[in-house]
Design a protein around this motif. Structure first.
Motif, PDB file in Angstrom:
ATOM      1  N   LYS A 118      87.420  76.863 -30.044  1.00 22.73           N
ATOM      2  CA  LYS A 118      88.439  76.595 -29.031  1.00 22.73           C
ATOM      3  C   LYS A 118      87.851  76.521 -27.625  1.00 22.73           C
ATOM      4  O   LYS A 118      88.403  75.840 -26.753  1.00 22.73           O
ATOM      5  CB  LYS A 118      89.518  77.677 -29.081  1.00 22.73           C
ATOM      6  CG  LYS A 118      90.318  77.700 -30.377  1.00 22.73           C
ATOM      7  CD  LYS A 118      91.334  78.837 -30.372  1.00 22.73           C
ATOM      8  CE  LYS A 118      92.131  78.860 -31.662  1.00 22.73           C
ATOM      9  NZ  LYS A 118      93.097  79.996 -31.693  1.00 22.73           N
ATOM     10  N   HIS A 119      86.746  77.224 -27.375  1.00 26.19           N
ATOM     11  CA  HIS A 119      86.193  77.304 -26.018  1.00 26.19           C
ATOM     12  C   HIS A 119      84.895  76.511 -25.866  1.00 26.19           C
ATOM     13  O   HIS A 119      84.200  76.663 -24.856  1.00 26.19           O
ATOM     14  CB  HIS A 119      85.935  78.765 -25.648  1.00 26.19           C
ATOM     15  CG  HIS A 119      87.181  79.590 -25.540  1.00 26.19           C
ATOM     16  ND1 HIS A 119      87.832  80.102 -26.639  1.00 26.19           N
ATOM     17  CD2 HIS A 119      87.912  79.977 -24.456  1.00 26.19           C
ATOM     18  CE1 HIS A 119      88.899  80.783 -26.249  1.00 26.19           C
ATOM     19  NE2 HIS A 119      88.972  80.725 -24.928  1.00 26.19           N
ATOM     20  N   GLU A 120      84.568  75.695 -26.854  1.00 24.54           N
ATOM     21  CA  GLU A 120      83.321  74.932 -26.794  1.00 24.54           C
ATOM     22  C   GLU A 120      83.280  74.037 -25.551  1.00 24.54           C
ATOM     23  O   GLU A 120      82.239  73.899 -24.897  1.00 24.54           O
ATOM     24  CB  GLU A 120      83.168  74.081 -28.061  1.00 24.54           C
ATOM     25  CG  GLU A 120      81.871  73.320 -28.149  1.00 24.54           C
ATOM     26  CD  GLU A 120      81.721  72.599 -29.478  1.00 24.54           C
ATOM     27  OE1 GLU A 120      80.626  72.101 -29.766  1.00 24.54           O
ATOM     28  OE2 GLU A 120      82.726  72.530 -30.231  1.00 24.54           O
ATOM     29  N   GLY A 121      84.405  73.418 -25.204  1.00 25.81           N
ATOM     30  CA  GLY A 121      84.442  72.548 -24.030  1.00 25.81           C
ATOM     31  C   GLY A 121      84.337  73.299 -22.721  1.00 25.81           C
ATOM     32  O   GLY A 121      83.851  72.769 -21.716  1.00 25.81           O
ATOM     33  N   VAL A 122      84.760  74.554 -22.708  1.00 24.93           N
ATOM     34  CA  VAL A 122      84.707  75.358 -21.484  1.00 24.93           C
ATOM     35  C   VAL A 122      83.289  75.870 -21.237  1.00 24.93           C
ATOM     36  O   VAL A 122      82.836  75.949 -20.080  1.00 24.93           O
ATOM     37  CB  VAL A 122      85.689  76.547 -21.577  1.00 24.93           C
ATOM     38  CG1 VAL A 122      85.681  77.367 -20.296  1.00 24.93           C
ATOM     39  CG2 VAL A 122      87.093  76.047 -21.889  1.00 24.93           C
ATOM     40  N   PHE A 123      82.574  76.221 -22.315  1.00 23.89           N
ATOM     41  CA  PHE A 123      81.210  76.755 -22.206  1.00 23.89           C
ATOM     42  C   PHE A 123      80.258  75.887 -23.033  1.00 23.89           C
ATOM     43  O   PHE A 123      79.774  76.324 -24.087  1.00 23.89           O
ATOM     44  CB  PHE A 123      81.158  78.205 -22.695  1.00 23.89           C
ATOM     45  CG  PHE A 123      82.172  79.111 -22.066  1.00 23.89           C
ATOM     46  CD1 PHE A 123      82.039  79.520 -20.750  1.00 23.89           C
ATOM     47  CD2 PHE A 123      83.268  79.560 -22.781  1.00 23.89           C
ATOM     48  CE1 PHE A 123      82.964  80.363 -20.163  1.00 23.89           C
ATOM     49  CE2 PHE A 123      84.211  80.402 -22.207  1.00 23.89           C
ATOM     50  CZ  PHE A 123      84.057  80.805 -20.880  1.00 23.89           C
ATOM     51  N   PRO A 124      79.965  74.666 -22.595  1.00 22.81           N
ATOM     52  CA  PRO A 124      79.139  73.771 -23.426  1.00 22.81           C
ATOM     53  C   PRO A 124      77.726  74.284 -23.665  1.00 22.81           C
ATOM     54  O   PRO A 124      77.194  74.151 -24.780  1.00 22.81           O
ATOM     55  CB  PRO A 124      79.130  72.461 -22.632  1.00 22.81           C
ATOM     56  CG  PRO A 124      79.498  72.844 -21.236  1.00 22.81           C
ATOM     57  CD  PRO A 124      80.401  74.016 -21.351  1.00 22.81           C
ATOM     58  N   LEU A 125      77.104  74.877 -22.630  1.00 17.40           N
ATOM     59  CA  LEU A 125      75.729  75.357 -22.812  1.00 17.40           C
ATOM     60  C   LEU A 125      75.695  76.625 -23.658  1.00 17.40           C
ATOM     61  O   LEU A 125      74.864  76.773 -24.564  1.00 17.40           O
ATOM     62  CB  LEU A 125      75.084  75.612 -21.447  1.00 17.40           C
ATOM     63  CG  LEU A 125      74.978  74.418 -20.493  1.00 17.40           C
ATOM     64  CD1 LEU A 125      74.132  74.777 -19.282  1.00 17.40           C
ATOM     65  CD2 LEU A 125      74.385  73.210 -21.195  1.00 17.40           C
ATOM     66  N   LEU A 126      76.591  77.559 -23.368  1.00 16.02           N
ATOM     67  CA  LEU A 126      76.622  78.808 -24.129  1.00 16.02           C
ATOM     68  C   LEU A 126      77.017  78.567 -25.583  1.00 16.02           C
ATOM     69  O   LEU A 126      76.531  79.252 -26.490  1.00 16.02           O
ATOM     70  CB  LEU A 126      77.589  79.804 -23.489  1.00 16.02           C
ATOM     71  CG  LEU A 126      77.169  80.442 -22.155  1.00 16.02           C
ATOM     72  CD1 LEU A 126      78.176  81.500 -21.747  1.00 16.02           C
ATOM     73  CD2 LEU A 126      75.780  81.038 -22.258  1.00 16.02           C
ATOM     74  N   SER A 127      77.916  77.610 -25.812  1.00 14.69           N
ATOM     75  CA  SER A 127      78.356  77.347 -27.183  1.00 14.69           C
ATOM     76  C   SER A 127      77.205  76.824 -28.034  1.00 14.69           C
ATOM     77  O   SER A 127      77.091  77.171 -29.222  1.00 14.69           O
ATOM     78  CB  SER A 127      79.520  76.357 -27.195  1.00 14.69           C
ATOM     79  OG  SER A 127      79.117  75.102 -26.682  1.00 14.69           O
ATOM     80  N   ASN A 128      76.324  76.011 -27.437  1.00 11.62           N
ATOM     81  CA  ASN A 128      75.149  75.535 -28.185  1.00 11.62           C
ATOM     82  C   ASN A 128      74.244  76.696 -28.571  1.00 11.62           C
ATOM     83  O   ASN A 128      73.736  76.771 -29.697  1.00 11.62           O
ATOM     84  CB  ASN A 128      74.361  74.521 -27.348  1.00 11.62           C
ATOM     85  CG  ASN A 128      75.073  73.188 -27.221  1.00 11.62           C
ATOM     86  OD1 ASN A 128      75.860  72.816 -28.086  1.00 11.62           O
ATOM     87  ND2 ASN A 128      74.808  72.475 -26.144  1.00 11.62           N
ATOM     88  N   LEU A 129      74.036  77.612 -27.623  1.00 11.54           N
ATOM     89  CA  LEU A 129      73.202  78.781 -27.919  1.00 11.54           C
ATOM     90  C   LEU A 129      73.877  79.686 -28.941  1.00 11.54           C
ATOM     91  O   LEU A 129      73.209  80.258 -29.818  1.00 11.54           O
ATOM     92  CB  LEU A 129      72.920  79.551 -26.622  1.00 11.54           C
ATOM     93  CG  LEU A 129      71.995  80.766 -26.748  1.00 11.54           C
ATOM     94  CD1 LEU A 129      70.629  80.359 -27.287  1.00 11.54           C
ATOM     95  CD2 LEU A 129      71.857  81.474 -25.413  1.00 11.54           C
ATOM     96  N   ALA A 130      75.197  79.837 -28.849  1.00 14.50           N
ATOM     97  CA  ALA A 130      75.923  80.664 -29.813  1.00 14.50           C
ATOM     98  C   ALA A 130      75.805  80.095 -31.217  1.00 14.50           C
ATOM     99  O   ALA A 130      75.623  80.843 -32.192  1.00 14.50           O
ATOM    100  CB  ALA A 130      77.394  80.765 -29.408  1.00 14.50           C
ATOM    101  N   ARG A 131      75.895  78.771 -31.351  1.00 13.44           N
ATOM    102  CA  ARG A 131      75.768  78.150 -32.671  1.00 13.44           C
ATOM    103  C   ARG A 131      74.371  78.398 -33.248  1.00 13.44           C
ATOM    104  O   ARG A 131      74.215  78.602 -34.457  1.00 13.44           O
ATOM    105  CB  ARG A 131      76.042  76.647 -32.574  1.00 13.44           C
ATOM    106  CG  ARG A 131      75.949  75.933 -33.913  1.00 13.44           C
ATOM    107  CD  ARG A 131      76.174  74.452 -33.799  1.00 13.44           C
ATOM    108  NE  ARG A 131      77.589  74.113 -33.796  1.00 13.44           N
ATOM    109  CZ  ARG A 131      78.263  73.639 -32.757  1.00 13.44           C
ATOM    110  NH1 ARG A 131      77.641  73.460 -31.602  1.00 13.44           N
ATOM    111  NH2 ARG A 131      79.542  73.348 -32.847  1.00 13.44           N
TER     112      ARG A 131
END
Length: 505
Positions: free
Chosen positions: A441-454
């Motif tokens: 749900k928040h991938e668009g809000v935190f694009p850089l962090l979401s990549n690292l989280a994945r």
């Protein structure tokens, strides 16, 4: 044959052939040789192509690895692969089950890992290796130059085993084990026990014995013993059992109190083991807070009994020396919205971890941007169109356009730290919620962090996935099928575990 692990010879069984003949007399049952040499290998190749295609879309993968020995005394190594898909779903596949000839040295296991990475296209995926605490696995990770995460379930097992081997606990378990063994060997005592259970309105559970290699079996034995203690005591005091028993051990009130204290002290480790055994939700992010919680719970208290102090001392000593590379585990916890508060760290420690998260996210962004630019240049067949010239552009060149571009696009590290601060300001997620769904749900809000989280949360906290293959393998390499070829073992295990994912596509 693949789903239910039926032997290849099933197609030759008289009962099976009679069933098929009754259902459809016109159907010709394929031969055992056709199943072995054509049908199963063909299905294996189809599913393998699907698995490779699915893995190719992953940004990073984690590998669990463990060894086991078949009934034919052949040593196998099984590898499983884990990653988070583009729609934030945790996917797991069994990759390979290979016979490991020669010694199980770290060098040999490391070479095997490199071969598997090459075959399955994992070399560029920055694999993370998750194994138990065996020294050869540590050396194998170093040989293959992999980030190594030690199985937390195995770590808990080692700590609990150390606690169970203390003198007081060992003596207590010996008494309980003696009584349990008596009931398991005596049909009369078991029958009387069932009668007492009914009379006392207790659950009709059988007493359990422990297994040396699994600490939780000792915990279960103690808990079941305490649950059935009124019925056990009534049975041992009954005249018919005492008359037929050569020797009976009884438990004093002190022994029962000690058993309750030991069970209460070890119960958090049992719950932690169950939590870490999940495969559909991230578990690597749980290791750091859980280890801190268990270490805190193992601190001795003034009112603790002697046996509890022994257990806590053993747990604290063993758990405290594990996981030297805590930075990766703490970063994983920071990227899990359930644990991002990091209460087990000091304020300065939390700031350091989130600063490291920002740097890692920025570096990952730069790497991906570089890869995308390289891909664009490789696919470019014509030179880029020339920009239209004008008098002002001839006078000022790129000065103003560059400044505008720089002003509108902050550097990756600046963008990453902006995201980190905004992420830290959000409300923590409930412990029962799914962190992957939150990131979706928040991938668009935190694009850089979401990549690292994945790339981080895909790592399982245990090697349970590889260990679960052993029970399945036991259904394949049975006493009647002890001469089955290793290639067939590999194919059947692979298809048994991966067919469901293949049929979902």
């Amino acid at each position: 044959i693949c789903k239910d692990l039926r032997p290849y010879s099933s197609v030759e069984n008289e009962g099976f052939r009679a069933l098929i003949a009754e259902c459809e007399p016109r159907y010709t049952i394929p031969t055992r040789r056709f199943i072995t040499e054509t049908a199963v290998p063909r299905l294996y190749d189809e599913v393998k192509r699907h698995v490779i295609d699915s893995i190719s879309k992953a940004s990073r993968v984690a590998i669990t690895c463990d060894g086991w020995t078949s009934r034919a005394t052949q040593s196998y190594v099984t590898l499983t692969c884990h990653f988070i898909s583009e729609n934030w779903e945790m996917l797991s596949y069994v990759l390979q089950t290979r016979v490991l000839f020669g010694s199980h040295s770290g060098h040999n296991v490391g070479e095997l890992l490199l071969e598997v990475f090459e075959e399955w296209g994992l070399t560029a995926k920055e694999p993370v290796l998750v194994t138990d605490n065996a020294s050869n696995m540590v050396i194998a990770a170093e040989h293959a130059k992999l980030l190594h995460v030690r199985c937390f379930a195995h770590t808990l097992n080692l700590a609990a085993q150390r606690a169970l081997k203390t003198t007081a606990v060992g003596r207590l378990l010996g008494k309980i084990r003696h009584i349990v063994t008596f009931f398991r060997k005596s049909a009369l005592a078991s029958q009387v026990l069932q009668e007492k259970q009914k009379l006392l309105n207790l659950p009709k559970h059988k007493l359990m014995n422990d297994v040396p290699t699994r600490w939780n079996s000792a915990f279960d034995m103690v808990e079941r013993f305490l649950e059935q203690q009124p019925a056990i005591c009534a049975t041992l005091l009954s005249a018919e059992v005492r008359k037929n028993a050569k020797e009976l051990w009884t438990m004093s009130d002190t022994d029962l109190t000690n058993a309750e204290d030991v069970a209460k002290t070890l119960r958090p480790l049992k719950v932690a083991t169950l939590v870490m055994s999940e495969e559909k939700t991230p578990t690597v992010s749980i290791i750091a807070p859980l280890q801190a919680q268990l270490c805190q719970g193992s601190a001795e208290q003034p009112d603790d009994s002697g046996i509890v102090k022994e257990v806590k001392r053993a747990l604290a000593q063993d758990l405290g020396k594990r996981y030297s590379n805590k930075s990766f585990l703490q970063m994983a916890s920071a990227l899990d919205p359930r644990f991002k508060a990091l209460p087990f760290l000091t304020e300065g420690g939390r700031d350091d971890i989130f600063a490291a998260v920002g740097r890692e996210a920025a570096e990952l962004s730069e790497v991906r941007e570089h890869e995308e630019h390289e891909g664009e240049h490789e696919g470019q067949t014509q030179p880029p169109p020339c920009k239209k010239s004008c008098a002002l552009s001839d006078l000022f060149g790129e000065t103003f356009s560059t400044e505008l571009e720089q002003a509108s696009q902050p550097s990756p590290i600046t963008q990453a730290m902006i995201e980190v601060n905004a992420y830290r300001a959000t409300e923590p997620l409930e412990l029962s919620a799914d962190p992957l769904n939150w990131w979706r749900k928040h991938e668009g809000v935190f694009p850089l962090l979401s990549n690292l989280a994945r790339n981080t949360l895909c790592v399982p906290g245990t090697s349970v996935a590889a260990e679960r293959i052993f029970s399945t393998a036991g259904d394949i390499v049975t006493a009647e099928r002890s001469v089955i070829k290793p290639a067939h073992v590999d194919q059947l295990l692979f298809l048994n575990k991966n067919l469901k994912m293949y049929q979902r596509k």
